[in-house]
Design a protein around this motif. Structure first.
Motif, PDB file in Angstrom:
ATOM      1  N   VAL A 112      76.766  25.313 -13.417  1.00 18.20           N
ATOM      2  CA  VAL A 112      76.797  24.907 -12.116  1.00 18.20           C
ATOM      3  C   VAL A 112      76.211  26.004 -11.277  1.00 18.20           C
ATOM      4  CG1 VAL A 112      78.687  24.330 -10.295  1.00 18.20           C
ATOM      5  CG2 VAL A 112      79.234  23.835 -12.593  1.00 18.20           C
ATOM      6  N   ILE A 113      75.250  25.093 -10.368  1.00 15.73           N
ATOM      7  CA  ILE A 113      74.747  25.718  -9.235  1.00 15.73           C
ATOM      8  C   ILE A 113      74.990  25.209  -7.924  1.00 15.73           C
ATOM      9  CG2 ILE A 113      72.326  26.539  -8.368  1.00 15.73           C
ATOM     10  CD1 ILE A 113      71.434  27.085 -10.931  1.00 15.73           C
ATOM     11  N   GLY A 143      66.295  21.264  -0.376  1.00 16.31           N
ATOM     12  CA  GLY A 143      67.138  21.687  -1.328  1.00 16.31           C
ATOM     13  C   GLY A 143      67.550  20.419  -1.924  1.00 16.31           C
ATOM     14  N   GLU A 144      67.154  19.226  -1.482  1.00 20.18           N
ATOM     15  CA  GLU A 144      67.215  18.055  -2.680  1.00 20.18           C
ATOM     16  C   GLU A 144      66.152  18.245  -3.713  1.00 20.18           C
ATOM     17  OE1 GLU A 144      66.838  14.706  -0.139  1.00 20.18           O
ATOM     18  OE2 GLU A 144      68.832  14.906   0.774  1.00 20.18           O
ATOM     19  N   GLU A 151      68.781  19.926 -11.939  1.00 20.42           N
ATOM     20  CA  GLU A 151      69.512  18.672 -12.498  1.00 20.42           C
ATOM     21  C   GLU A 151      68.655  18.394 -13.854  1.00 20.42           C
ATOM     22  OE1 GLU A 151      72.664  16.791  -9.281  1.00 20.42           O
ATOM     23  OE2 GLU A 151      70.340  15.780  -9.623  1.00 20.42           O
ATOM     24  N   GLN A 152      67.397  18.154 -13.704  1.00 22.06           N
ATOM     25  CA  GLN A 152      66.607  17.695 -14.774  1.00 22.06           C
ATOM     26  C   GLN A 152      66.695  18.891 -15.961  1.00 22.06           C
ATOM     27  OE1 GLN A 152      62.565  17.062 -13.225  1.00 22.06           O
ATOM     28  NE2 GLN A 152      63.317  15.131 -12.081  1.00 22.06           N
ATOM     29  N   LYS A 153      66.881  20.073 -15.800  1.00 21.88           N
ATOM     30  CA  LYS A 153      67.208  21.123 -16.770  1.00 21.88           C
ATOM     31  C   LYS A 153      68.608  21.322 -17.217  1.00 21.88           C
ATOM     32  CE  LYS A 153      63.333  23.310 -14.405  1.00 21.88           C
ATOM     33  NZ  LYS A 153      62.116  22.815 -15.066  1.00 21.88           N
ATOM     34  N   ILE A 158      75.691  21.394  -6.788  1.00 21.19           N
ATOM     35  CA  ILE A 158      76.380  20.811  -5.846  1.00 21.19           C
ATOM     36  C   ILE A 158      75.683  21.118  -4.637  1.00 21.19           C
ATOM     37  CG2 ILE A 158      78.638  20.814  -4.661  1.00 21.19           C
ATOM     38  CD1 ILE A 158      79.891  21.955  -7.222  1.00 21.19           C
ATOM     39  N   GLN A 159      75.347  20.446  -3.523  1.00 24.54           N
ATOM     40  CA  GLN A 159      74.289  20.643  -2.336  1.00 24.54           C
ATOM     41  C   GLN A 159      75.367  20.199  -1.345  1.00 24.54           C
ATOM     42  OE1 GLN A 159      71.012  18.449  -1.761  1.00 24.54           O
ATOM     43  NE2 GLN A 159      70.122  19.867  -0.078  1.00 24.54           N
TER      44      GLN A 159
END
Length: 409
Positions: A112-113, A143-144, A151-153, A158-159
């Motif tokens: 999680v980041i 940020g997106e 996410e692709q990695k 959570i933004q």
């Protein structure tokens, strides 16, 4: 009479100390409303860097070539810095690889980041049409882009889209609540994404032959966790230098805190400047996603984490975390004592309260402290498998010789 004067002096000193500490931090975290600071190498016309953040004597800067400078004088919008040393930051990366530190970042559960934006109005003029869009600036798009790349990695990201306007001295105070909410999700890393406000050429570069807007890291000096935050920043810088030369401009050590006292793996990122095209900032931040993944989870981060995966403890983290708690408790106790002296009407009344130590009021108070001291930090909860012994607590993450381990003050 003499005792009364002493009491008044001590109370006033305590109040002034707490107020000064708070407002000096807030001032340092402000940015120039118009213009920016240009920092020159002492005795020359060589520009080391430019920034819209306030620059103070004692601030430091690690440039793109890993030369460390310290600001010695500030005159208006100009500042002068003296060269301190050339840092062999590559050793920070070598130490991680040789000691399998990155292996320890692999988790048994979900990675999680968390991302948030203290200055939620920041935008990019060539793309967004204006430098500031209240409550929903172009910085959210950057940020997106980072969120999608991570996410692709294989990371859950959570933004927070919570705004913290206006863009003033209180922005970090407002965003602190957001950061604390995000930390409840137990992220491995907490990132505060910004953009600078200097000429475009300050951040214009290329990676693999493609033009991008560079990124710069910011570390708060007024922060009891600075050793840990600096360790993390050096890890990111070393990995970026290895994988994408030209991506990371450097590291600015400013006088503020930037909420970095909350967690040992948090960093402030400047993604380009307001005069860059936002798309170039997005491209740069996508490269940074790969750097963060490799830094936090290891070069083979694309592999699935094993059931026996672990979470990294940055060397020196446990000891420094204890120091952080000590200073927080110390300042809180000073504030409580000052408040009680004032509210009880004087020193004698305060001593009378102390004598009633066993009363329910003080028993409850000490009970709360006991509970707080027994709570584990977010990071310590994730280190229950006892990997602390794998690291030298006082060594820092760089693995460098003693002369290269000078703490950024």
């Amino acid at each position: 009479m003499k005792r009364k004067i002493t009491k008044i002096f001590l109370i006033n000193f305590l109040i002034i100390f707490l107020v000064f500490s708070f407002f000096s931090t807030v001032y340092a975290e402000e940015e120039k409303k118009d213009g920016y600071f240009t920092v020159y190498e002492e005795g020359t016309n060589h520009i080391i860097f430019r920034t819209s953040m306030f620059v103070s004597v004692g601030d430091q800067y690690l440039d793109e070539e890993n030369r460390l400078y310290e600001v010695s004088e500030v005159k208006g919008d100009m500042a002068y810095a003296k060269f301190k040393e050339k840092v062999d930051i590559e050793k920070a990366l070598q130490a991680n690889e040789n000691d399998n530190i990155q292996e320890a970042f692999k988790e048994a559960g979900q990675r999680v980041i968390a991302i948030y934006h203290t200055h939620s109005d920041e935008s990019y003029v060539p793309t967004d049409g204006k430098p500031s869009i209240p409550y929903r600036g172009g910085i959210f798009k950057v940020g997106e882009a980072l969120k999608r790349a991570l996410e692709q990695k294989g990371v859950k990201v959570i933004q927070s889209e919570k705004p913290h306007d206006p863009h003033d001295a209180g922005a970090y105070h407002r965003s602190r609540r957001t950061a604390m909410e995000l930390l409840k999700q137990r992220p491995d890393v907490l990132l505060d994404i910004h953009r600078d406000a200097v000429p475009a050429e300050e951040y214009t570069s290329s990676v693999n032959g493609r033009p991008i807007a560079q990124v710069r890291l910011v570390v708060g000096r007024q922060n009891p966790q600075i050793k840990m935050i600096n360790n993390f920043a050096w890890q990111i810088k070393a990995m970026a230098d290895k994988k994408y030369p030209g991506l990371l401009k450097g590291i600015f050590y400013g006088k503020g805190s930037y909420n970095q006292d909350l967690y040992p793996r948090t960093i402030l990122i400047e993604a380009g400047t307001y005069t860059n095209h936002r798309e170039k900032a997005e491209e740069g931040i996508q490269h940074l996603a790969d750097v963060i993944m490799a830094t936090v989870y290891g070069a083979d981060y694309q592999k699935e984490p094993t059931p026996m995966g672990r979470v990294t403890q940055i060397p020196g983290e446990k000891r420094s975390s204890g120091g952080t708690i000590f200073w927080i408790i110390f300042i809180a106790v000073l504030g409580i004592i000052g408040y009680m002296i004032i509210s009880t009407g004087g020193w004698n009344e305060f001593k009378s309260k102390i004598k009633k130590f066993g009363s329910s009021e003080f028993s409850n108070f000490l009970g709360n402290i006991s509970i707080s001291k027994n709570k584990k930090s977010t990071f310590e909860e994730k280190s229950e498998d006892g990997n602390d012994e794998n690291f030298d607590e006082g060594s820092g993450c760089t693995g460098e010789s003693e002369e290269n381990k000078k703490e950024i003050r």
